[in-house]
Design an enzyme around this catalytic site. Structure first.
Site, PDB file in Angstrom:
ATOM      1  N   ASN A  85      10.344  21.991  -5.920  1.00 43.03           N
ATOM      2  CA  ASN A  85      10.312  21.795  -4.392  1.00 43.03           C
ATOM      3  C   ASN A  85      11.498  21.035  -3.979  1.00 43.03           C
ATOM      4  O   ASN A  85      11.583  19.711  -4.449  1.00 43.03           O
ATOM      5  CB  ASN A  85       9.157  20.927  -4.009  1.00 43.03           C
ATOM      6  CG  ASN A  85       9.132  20.501  -2.704  1.00 43.03           C
ATOM      7  OD1 ASN A  85      10.262  20.710  -1.993  1.00 43.03           O
ATOM      8  ND2 ASN A  85       8.098  19.793  -2.248  1.00 43.03           N
ATOM      9  N   SER A 121       6.697  11.862  -4.604  1.00 47.93           N
ATOM     10  CA  SER A 121       6.509  10.258  -3.672  1.00 47.93           C
ATOM     11  C   SER A 121       5.453   9.387  -4.587  1.00 47.93           C
ATOM     12  O   SER A 121       5.718   8.437  -4.994  1.00 47.93           O
ATOM     13  CB  SER A 121       6.091  10.306  -2.348  1.00 47.93           C
ATOM     14  OG  SER A 121       6.878  10.897  -1.785  1.00 47.93           O
ATOM     15  N   GLY A 144      -2.990  14.455  -1.682  1.00 54.06           N
ATOM     16  CA  GLY A 144      -2.078  14.311  -0.889  1.00 54.06           C
ATOM     17  C   GLY A 144      -1.720  15.487   0.296  1.00 54.06           C
ATOM     18  O   GLY A 144      -0.757  15.533   0.901  1.00 54.06           O
ATOM     19  N   GLU A 145      -2.951  16.234   0.414  1.00 52.37           N
ATOM     20  CA  GLU A 145      -2.794  17.031   1.504  1.00 52.37           C
ATOM     21  C   GLU A 145      -4.038  16.860   2.530  1.00 52.37           C
ATOM     22  O   GLU A 145      -5.023  16.533   2.142  1.00 52.37           O
ATOM     23  CB  GLU A 145      -3.320  18.751   1.130  1.00 52.37           C
ATOM     24  CG  GLU A 145      -1.802  18.946   0.198  1.00 52.37           C
ATOM     25  CD  GLU A 145      -0.613  19.044   0.548  1.00 52.37           C
ATOM     26  OE1 GLU A 145      -0.531  19.888   1.545  1.00 52.37           O
ATOM     27  OE2 GLU A 145       0.434  18.579   0.035  1.00 52.37           O
ATOM     28  N   GLY A 168       6.013  16.669  -6.537  1.00 51.09           N
ATOM     29  CA  GLY A 168       4.838  15.617  -6.493  1.00 51.09           C
ATOM     30  C   GLY A 168       3.338  16.310  -6.514  1.00 51.09           C
ATOM     31  O   GLY A 168       3.451  17.501  -7.071  1.00 51.09           O
ATOM     32  N   ASP A 169       2.538  15.340  -6.085  1.00 55.13           N
ATOM     33  CA  ASP A 169       1.219  15.948  -6.101  1.00 55.13           C
ATOM     34  C   ASP A 169       0.902  17.147  -5.438  1.00 55.13           C
ATOM     35  O   ASP A 169       0.107  17.913  -5.504  1.00 55.13           O
ATOM     36  CB  ASP A 169       0.000  14.748  -5.792  1.00 55.13           C
ATOM     37  CG  ASP A 169       0.321  13.546  -6.895  1.00 55.13           C
ATOM     38  OD1 ASP A 169       0.628  13.770  -8.167  1.00 55.13           O
ATOM     39  OD2 ASP A 169      -0.098  12.311  -6.568  1.00 55.13           O
TER      40      ASP A 169
HETATM   41  C1  LIG Z   1      -1.722  -5.025  -1.193  1.00 61.86           C
HETATM   42  C2  LIG Z   1      -1.707  -4.477  -2.483  1.00 61.86           C
HETATM   43  C3  LIG Z   1      -2.136  -2.968  -1.973  1.00 61.86           C
HETATM   44  C4  LIG Z   1      -2.347  -2.086  -3.447  1.00 61.86           C
HETATM   45  C5  LIG Z   1      -2.919  -0.720  -3.074  1.00 61.86           C
HETATM   46  C6  LIG Z   1      -3.224   0.087  -4.296  1.00 61.86           C
HETATM   47  C7  LIG Z   1      -3.923   1.167  -4.132  1.00 61.86           C
HETATM   48  C8  LIG Z   1      -2.980   2.540  -4.047  1.00 61.86           C
HETATM   49  C9  LIG Z   1      -3.811   3.519  -4.499  1.00 61.86           C
HETATM   50  C10 LIG Z   1      -2.871   4.770  -4.913  1.00 61.86           C
HETATM   51  C11 LIG Z   1      -3.737   6.014  -5.185  1.00 61.86           C
HETATM   52  C12 LIG Z   1      -2.818   7.168  -5.064  1.00 61.86           C
HETATM   53  C13 LIG Z   1      -3.665   8.451  -5.528  1.00 61.86           C
HETATM   54  C14 LIG Z   1      -2.777   9.650  -5.250  1.00 61.86           C
HETATM   55  C15 LIG Z   1      -2.626  10.218  -4.380  1.00 61.86           C
HETATM   56  C16 LIG Z   1      -1.439  11.431  -4.118  1.00 61.86           C
HETATM   57  O1  LIG Z   1      -2.084  12.515  -4.348  1.00 61.86           O
HETATM   58  C17 LIG Z   1      -1.072  11.163  -2.672  1.00 61.86           C
HETATM   59  C18 LIG Z   1       0.047  12.286  -2.604  1.00 61.86           C
HETATM   60  O2  LIG Z   1       1.211  12.226  -3.425  1.00 61.86           O
HETATM   61  P1  LIG Z   1       2.583  12.752  -3.209  1.00 61.86           P
HETATM   62  O3  LIG Z   1       2.414  14.126  -3.058  1.00 61.86           O
HETATM   63  O4  LIG Z   1       3.102  12.661  -4.537  1.00 61.86           O
HETATM   64  O5  LIG Z   1       3.344  12.161  -2.120  1.00 61.86           O
HETATM   65  N1  LIG Z   1      -0.534  10.065  -2.270  1.00 61.86           N
HETATM   66  C19 LIG Z   1      -1.123   9.238  -1.502  1.00 61.86           C
HETATM   67  O6  LIG Z   1      -2.023   9.611  -0.753  1.00 61.86           O
HETATM   68  C20 LIG Z   1      -0.419   7.990  -1.446  1.00 61.86           C
HETATM   69  C21 LIG Z   1      -1.363   6.767  -1.141  1.00 61.86           C
HETATM   70  C22 LIG Z   1      -0.702   5.512  -0.919  1.00 61.86           C
HETATM   71  C23 LIG Z   1      -1.661   4.495  -0.662  1.00 61.86           C
HETATM   72  C24 LIG Z   1      -1.044   3.175  -0.241  1.00 61.86           C
HETATM   73  N1  LIG Z   2      10.883  24.294   0.384  1.00 61.69           N
HETATM   74  C1  LIG Z   2       9.930  23.545   1.006  1.00 61.69           C
HETATM   75  N2  LIG Z   2      10.164  23.105   2.184  1.00 61.69           N
HETATM   76  C2  LIG Z   2       9.191  22.244   2.890  1.00 61.69           C
HETATM   77  N3  LIG Z   2       8.007  21.917   2.298  1.00 61.69           N
HETATM   78  C3  LIG Z   2       7.802  22.412   1.007  1.00 61.69           C
HETATM   79  C4  LIG Z   2       8.659  23.143   0.332  1.00 61.69           C
HETATM   80  N4  LIG Z   2       8.247  23.543  -0.909  1.00 61.69           N
HETATM   81  C5  LIG Z   2       7.042  22.708  -1.258  1.00 61.69           C
HETATM   82  N5  LIG Z   2       6.840  22.176   0.012  1.00 61.69           N
HETATM   83  C6  LIG Z   2       5.669  21.186   0.293  1.00 61.69           C
HETATM   84  O1  LIG Z   2       6.139  19.952   0.269  1.00 61.69           O
HETATM   85  C7  LIG Z   2       4.763  19.180   0.326  1.00 61.69           C
HETATM   86  C8  LIG Z   2       5.300  17.913  -0.501  1.00 61.69           C
HETATM   87  O2  LIG Z   2       5.701  18.168  -1.582  1.00 61.69           O
HETATM   88  P1  LIG Z   2       5.621  17.074  -2.864  1.00 61.69           P
HETATM   89  O3  LIG Z   2       6.423  17.787  -4.025  1.00 61.69           O
HETATM   90  O4  LIG Z   2       4.370  16.870  -3.052  1.00 61.69           O
HETATM   91  O5  LIG Z   2       6.438  15.842  -2.252  1.00 61.69           O
HETATM   92  P2  LIG Z   2       5.996  14.274  -1.764  1.00 61.69           P
HETATM   93  O6  LIG Z   2       5.376  13.737  -3.282  1.00 61.69           O
HETATM   94  O7  LIG Z   2       7.309  13.591  -1.307  1.00 61.69           O
HETATM   95  O8  LIG Z   2       4.841  14.385  -0.953  1.00 61.69           O
HETATM   96  C9  LIG Z   2       4.014  19.899  -0.249  1.00 61.69           C
HETATM   97  O9  LIG Z   2       2.718  19.943   0.658  1.00 61.69           O
HETATM   98  C10 LIG Z   2       4.665  21.184  -0.507  1.00 61.69           C
HETATM   99  O10 LIG Z   2       3.415  22.307  -0.142  1.00 61.69           O
END
Ligand SMILES: CCCCCCCCCCCCC/C=C/[C@@H](O)[C@H](COP(=O)(O)O)NC(=O)CCCCC
Ligand SMILES: Nc1ncnc2c1ncn2[C@@H]1O[C@H](COP(=O)(O)OP(=O)(O)O)[C@@H](O)[C@H]1O
Ligand SMILES: [Ca+2]
Length: 490
Positions: A94, A197, A451-452, A153-154
């Site tokens: 991605n 992320s 994350g969705e 990412g997730d």
């Molecule tokens: C003041 C101190 C606050 C500390 C808070 C700690 C709690 C954080 C818990 C985070 C749990 C994360 C679980 C994972 C979620 C991910 O699937 C999702 C998407 O990730 P990505 O695709 O890589 O972006 N991330 C989140 O939903 C972010 C949650 C952040 C919340 C602050």
């Molecule tokens: N080429 C692309 N253009 C735009 N979005 C995309 C592409 N490939 C994947 N995605 C979408 O990007 C979103 C975030 O991706 P992810 O890799 O988890 O990054 P992040 O952790 O920053 O959220 C996912 O929902 C995925 O479906």
């Protein structure tokens, strides 16, 4: 067997590659002369083994050692000793995840290691959201691959499992839409190169978000089974989840942060602070089936560790249907309803949302945070980052469950609405119909599903034990070292 006078040993299952040293090779920079000087004229065979060396914080690096011996057969046995390692991988990158570094990370840090290990790849850089999912569902020639690699990412990982799980069910004649069906486990393993992320799934299964470490877990052919939840709304399939299903706080953080993608990973800090200050609570009914025959609880001190609990299948899993009378129900006002099917450890919370949750036990930890003051909620959140128990608070309860349902309060017809439709209606009406001017909580949050954002609030969630497999081994106990095999003894 000795090198430069030192006795060295290598764990066979952690060999990355073995290459024979050729005596007259043009690359020989005098090493053969040195070998002869130290080992005597009998040493006719030499081979260099690349292997995993452990660094700090679960990081792996590639190290090399050259062994010499007089016996050509022994040398050959070493070259053939590498256990089942993947040879052909399907890689999805991605390019827009996280800090948009996915392509660079793969090309600079991962591809050279795959080449060194003799792995061939088909690389697809995605061009749009759901490109990888749709390719896996319908087009990919999966038979020719030993595994799938996800660079992102997730959210990207979620795409991959949606493609793979769907394809596996269709290929084996299972109806993926039915919440009652026992799903067929996926045979292909998935590797995660973290480039998103949060990267919680990588962190919670490997112990670090480091692309080189992940690449080495793929190369040595690690295997870690993992549970996946299916999420349905009124018998309609919505999504799968392997990490966090969060309503209320984490749902609101996610939907707010999606509008701020331009901020990169910092969007979660911004939206996290905003949603903490907003302090919305939501009313509804949670019902759950407690996990049966389990060997642990969410309040255990023990953690899910490599080779220990992570592979435990509890008696309840995949298993006997529990009677309707065993459902328990909790009604109330909640700041957050979270289901953690694994610890959800990530750099923000290295111990995780549910530190004692297991990767592959067929259960999810259901965490209910009732309405409380901002100060108390902050105490709960801060405890995720310290040694204090985030569940040891009067307004928090946690249950290990095999299935749960959520129904938001307010009329049934509302909860049946697609959320997009509901939000459209909200634009033309007050947030709170009971108190039009008070600005108090809206009726509905949305679910954060790995994350969705989910489009429905009323959901039915079922855990499927060990539905998928990763190229990982769970988090290693720092002090535990595997049995070391001396090459003389093979
Ligand atoms: C003041 C101190 C606050 C500390 C808070 C700690 C709690 C954080 C818990 C985070 C749990 C994360 C679980 C994972 C979620 C991910 O699937 C999702 C998407 O990730 P990505 O695709 O890589 O972006 N991330 C989140 O939903 C972010 C949650 C952040 C919340 C602050
Ligand atoms: N080429 C692309 N253009 C735009 N979005 C995309 C592409 N490939 C994947 N995605 C979408 O990007 C979103 C975030 O991706 P992810 O890799 O988890 O990054 P992040 O952790 O920053 O959220 C996912 O929902 C995925 O479906
Ligand atoms: Ca689990």
């Amino acid at each position: 067997m000795c090198v430069a006078g030192l006795c060295r040993s290598v764990v066979v299952s952690e060999i990355i590659s073995v290459r024979e040293e050729e005596e007259n090779s043009s690359k020989d920079n005098g090493s053969w002369r040195k070998i002869r000087e130290m080992q005597g004229r009998d040493c006719r065979q030499a081979f260099t083994v690349s292997y995993v060396e452990r660094g700090r914080n679960h990081r792996w690096r590639c190290a090399e050692v050259t062994f010499v011996c007089s016996d050509a057969a022994l040398c050959q046995r070493w070259v053939l000793s590498i256990r089942e390692q993947p040879k052909q991988l399907l890689v999805y990158i991605n390019p827009y995840g996280g800090k948009k570094q996915g392509k660079r990370i793969y090309e600079q840090k991962v591809a050279p290691l795959f080449t060194q290990a003799g792995i061939t790849t088909q690389v697809i850089v995605t061009e749009y959201a759901n490109h990888a999912r749709d390719h896996l569902r319908a087009d990919a020639e999966l038979k020719q691959f030993d595994g799938v690699v996800c660079v992102g990412g997730d959210g990207m990982f979620s795409e991959i499992i949606h493609g793979l799980i769907w394809r596996t069910q269709v290929d084996s004649g299972v109806n993926p839409n039915s919440p009652e069906e026992a799903l067929q486990p996926c045979s292909l393993r998935i590797g995660i190169i973290p480039a998103g992320s949060t990267d919680c799934i990588c962190f919670a299964t490997v112990g670090t978000n480091d692309p080189v470490t992940s690449a080495l877990h793929i190369i040595v052919g690690d295997s870690q089974p993992m549970d996946a939840c299916s999420v349905h709304h009124n018998d309609t399939f919505l999504r799968y989840s392997v990490s966090l299903l969060g309503y209320g706080f984490f749902g609101d953080v996610l939907s707010d942060s999606e509008r701020k993608r331009w901020m990169g990973p910092a969007r979660y800090d911004f939206s996290g602070l905003k949603m903490f200050l907003t302090h919305h609570y939501y009313e509804g009914t949670v019902s759950y089936l407690p996990a049966k025959g389990i060997m642990g609880t969410p309040r255990d001190e023990a953690r899910c560790r490599s080779g220990q609990h992570s592979n435990m299948k509890y008696a309840n899993e995949c298993g006997s249907k529990l009677g309707e009378d065993e459902w328990r129900t909790v009604r109330g006002k909640f700041l957050a309803i979270n289901a953690a099917s694994m610890s959800c450890a990530c750099p923000r919370t290295p111990k995780g949302l549910s530190p004692a949750a297991h990767l592959a036990d067929g259960t999810t930890d259901l965490i209910l945070v009732r309405k409380c003051s901002r100060f108390d909620f902050l105490r709960h959140l801060i405890r995720h980052t310290s040694k204090d128990d985030q569940f040891d608070l009067a307004f928090v309860e946690v249950h290990r469950v095999s299935r749960f349902r959520f129904m938001p309060r307010h009329c049934q017809s509302d909860s049946d609405l697609n959320l997009q439709e509901f939000h459209k209606r909200q634009i033309f009406g007050p947030l709170c119909r009971d108190h039009p001017a008070c600005g108090c909580s809206p009726h509905y949050s949305s679910w954060n599903c790995d994350g969705e954002v989910l489009n429905h609030t009323a959901i039915d969630v079922r855990v499927h034990c060990q539905l998928i497999k990763l190229f990982a081994r769970g988090i290693e106990e720092m002090t535990v070292f595997e049995e070391v095999t001396n090459p003389c003894a093979i």
